[in-house]
Scaffold this active site. Structure first.
Site, short mmCIF file in Angstrom:
data_model
loop_
_atom_site.label_atom_id
_atom_site.label_comp_id
_atom_site.label_asym_id
_atom_site.label_seq_id
_atom_site.Cartn_x
_atom_site.Cartn_y
_atom_site.Cartn_z
N CYS A 118 0.93 -1.26 0.20
CA CYS A 118 0.26 0.32 -0.23
C CYS A 118 1.17 1.75 0.21
CB CYS A 118 -0.84 -0.25 1.28
SG CYS A 118 -2.17 1.16 1.05
N HIS A 221 -3.68 -4.99 0.72
CA HIS A 221 -3.14 -5.40 1.84
C HIS A 221 -2.92 -7.49 2.32
CE1 HIS A 221 -2.72 -1.21 4.15
NE2 HIS A 221 -3.80 -1.28 2.96
N GLU A 223 -1.57 -8.88 4.09
CA GLU A 223 -1.93 -9.18 5.70
C GLU A 223 -3.35 -9.33 6.14
OE1 GLU A 223 -1.21 -6.01 4.25
OE2 GLU A 223 -1.75 -4.65 6.12
#
Ligand code: MN
Length: 259
Positions: A118, A221, A223
């Site tokens: 990002c 993202h 994660e």
């Protein structure tokens, strides 16, 4: 041995009456956990508020870690690519920008790998000479997708097409369904980087170095996705693998000759 993966910190932007929590340094828990799950040893790196120390501290840090993870965070200061702030820009953190820029240069020079997420992708692009849209919705007339999703952050909301044959396609396939929590995006791609993924409206969603060997950057993202979509852990695993390979090559080069 777990390779050491440096994860750059942000600071809490709300002041706190508790002195030791006031603007405390922090990093995303889901990234810490992804690094651990992928076999790395996360180390969180705070930035110096004094920008005059950025280069020296980045050099010192880069000598100690095997790979660098640049997480999401605030907007990039537009003066770093020669623009005045647009009325729609979000909050920025100039000392963090300067430290991450110094870290990116030191890490690339050392031949160590980077995974950028990002804002990490955006500061990477700016550092290597590219530019950004400060605010997609007001500056890019071709945008037809909501890139600052209103859905909870762990839910994928738009699709991306990934360059066939790229490392990223090898990891997550040529078509991925991703989350999207950005209002800035790459405008001009830096020399030294190539586009590896785009959204259906043309917004750049991933970058890599020209050899596709050292730097991987995604606008989404992973994660927050890997818990539901195992493929999204693979970018972290690749970073750890590349870090391990670099560390092994360095230690065998530095080994004393056995007589
Ligand atoms: Mn997006």
């Amino acid at each position: 041995m777990r390779p050491i993966i440096a994860l750059t910190a942000d600071t809490l932007d709300q002041p706190s009456p508790e002195l030791n929590v006031n603007h405390a340094d922090y990093a995303p828990r889901d990234i810490k956990n992804a690094i651990i799950k992928a076999g790395g040893m996360p180390v969180i790196l705070p930035f110096p508020e004094d920008v005059a120390l950025a280069a020296e501290m980045a050099q010192a840090a880069a000598a100690t870690f095997d790979g660098l993870l640049l997480p999401g965070g605030p907007d990039v200061d537009p003066t770093l690519y020669g623009e005045e702030p647009s009325p729609a820009i979000g909050s920025t953190e100039y000392p963090k920008d300067r430290f991450e820029q110094a870290l990116i240069r030191a890490t690339i020079t050392a031949g160590k790998p980077i995974l950028a997420i990002c804002r990490g992708l955006q500061i990477l692009n700016v550092t290597l000479g590219g530019t950004l849209y400060q605010d997609l919705a007001s500056q890019d007339p071709d945008v037809t997708i909501r890139h600052a999703q209103a859905a909870p952050g762990q839910y994928p909301t738009h699709h991306v097409t990934i360059k066939a044959g790229s490392q990223l396609a090898r990891l997550v396939g040529e078509h991925a369904y991703v989350n999207s929590r950005h209002h800035e995006a790459v405008k001009r791609v830096a020399p030294g980087l190539q586009v590896m993924a785009t959204a259906p409206d043309g917004v750049i969603e991933a970058l890599a170095d020209l050899q596709d060997r050292q730097v991987m950057a995604v606008q989404w993202h992973p994660e927050n996705l890997w818990q539901q979509d195992a493929a999204e852990l693979r970018p972290f695993a690749l970073l750890v693998q590349r870090a391990e390979a670099h560390a092994t090559a360095q230690s065998s080069a530095a080994a004393p000759l056995v007589s």
